[in-house]
Design a protein around this motif. Sequence first.
Motif, short mmCIF file in Angstrom:
data_model
loop_
_atom_site.label_atom_id
_atom_site.label_comp_id
_atom_site.label_asym_id
_atom_site.label_seq_id
_atom_site.Cartn_x
_atom_site.Cartn_y
_atom_site.Cartn_z
N VAL A 76 -4.27 63.21 -57.34
CA VAL A 76 -3.11 62.67 -58.07
C VAL A 76 -3.09 61.15 -57.94
O VAL A 76 -2.85 60.44 -58.93
N ALA B 202 -5.65 59.59 -60.22
CA ALA B 202 -5.20 59.62 -61.61
C ALA B 202 -4.15 58.55 -61.89
O ALA B 202 -4.06 58.04 -63.01
N GLN B 203 -3.37 58.20 -60.87
CA GLN B 203 -2.32 57.20 -61.02
C GLN B 203 -2.81 55.79 -60.71
O GLN B 203 -2.04 54.83 -60.81
N SER C 242 -5.66 67.41 -53.14
CA SER C 242 -4.79 67.34 -54.32
C SER C 242 -4.00 66.04 -54.33
O SER C 242 -3.80 65.43 -55.38
N GLY C 243 -3.55 65.58 -53.16
CA GLY C 243 -2.83 64.31 -53.11
C GLY C 243 -3.70 63.15 -53.52
O GLY C 243 -3.27 62.25 -54.26
N GLU D 233 5.11 63.90 -63.57
CA GLU D 233 5.11 63.68 -62.13
C GLU D 233 5.95 64.74 -61.41
O GLU D 233 5.64 65.15 -60.30
N TRP E 264 8.33 62.00 -50.62
CA TRP E 264 7.78 62.00 -51.97
C TRP E 264 8.89 61.92 -53.01
O TRP E 264 8.78 61.22 -54.02
N LEU F 73 3.86 67.75 -60.88
CA LEU F 73 2.96 67.53 -59.76
C LEU F 73 3.71 67.67 -58.43
O LEU F 73 3.19 68.20 -57.45
N TRP G 56 -0.45 62.15 -50.40
CA TRP G 56 0.51 62.28 -51.50
C TRP G 56 1.45 61.10 -51.61
O TRP G 56 1.85 60.71 -52.71
#
Length: 251
Positions: free
Chosen positions: A141, A144-145, A137-138, A102, A243, A105, A192
Motif C-alpha cells: 500500500v 502504491a501511495q 500488505s502495508g 483508502e 492508522w 484498504l 502500514w
Amino acid sequence: MPLQPDLSWLFAAVALGPFIGSFLGLMSLRLPEGRPVGLARSACPSCARPLGPIDLVPVLSFVALRGRCRTCGAQIPPRYLALELACPALALWAALAHPSAEGFLGALLAWQLLLLALLDAEHLWLPRMLTLPLIVSGLAVAAAQGVLGAHLLGAALGFAGLSLLALAYRRLRGREGLGGGDAYLLAGGGAWCGAIALPSILLIAAASGLVFALVLRLRGRALAADQPLPFGVFLAVGAWLTWLYGPLGLA
C-alpha cells in the motif's frame, strides 16, 4: 466545491465484511489446531454433518437457525456471529474515517489485525504466516501511495525495537518478557503507518494494556506477576487507531 466521498468503496467493504468474518472465525479455530483452512469442508463439530450453503450464509444462517445445528441442535459458537458483525463494522469505521479507496484498504488492515488479536488473546500466538502478510500488505500500500521509504523504515524500526527490548529483558531477567510475534506485529504497524507513527502505536498499546489490567483488578481478577499478557492485542489496537487518526500530537 468539496469532493464527494466515493460510497462504492464503503458499500464494497461493508458487503464483504460478513464473509470475511465467517472466514476469520474458521481460521481462528483451525489454525491453532493445525488443521487446513481452505481444503477441508466445514462441518458441525458435534455431529460431523458437512454444512451446506443454507448453513453458511453469514449472519442470516445463524439467525435463521437460532444459533444451532439443523441436524443435532448443538449450539453454533457465537464467535462466528460476533466476527461476521465485527468485520463489516470495522469496514464501516474505516470507510467513514477515510471515505475513498483508502477506507477499503483500512478494512483490509482491520481484518488482519482482528484475527491476530483474537489468536493472541486466546492462544498467546502471533503466527508469522499472518504477521508477515501484514508487513507485506502495508508495504505494498505504501509503495502504491509513493511513501515506501518511510514505511519500510517503520517496519524495520518496529521489528528491531521490540526485538532488542525482548533480548534485553531476557538477559536481565532470565526469562521471556515479550512474545516473538510482537516484533513482527509492530513491524506490520510500521509498514502500514510509517516510522513516525511507531511511538503512537506503542503509547496507545501501553495505555490500553494498563486500562485492561486496571479493569481486571477492579473486578477482582488481578493479573499475577508472572502471568503472560497478550500484548499483541494492544499493539493491534494501537496500530488501528493510529492508522485511522494519525500519530498522536500531529494534525
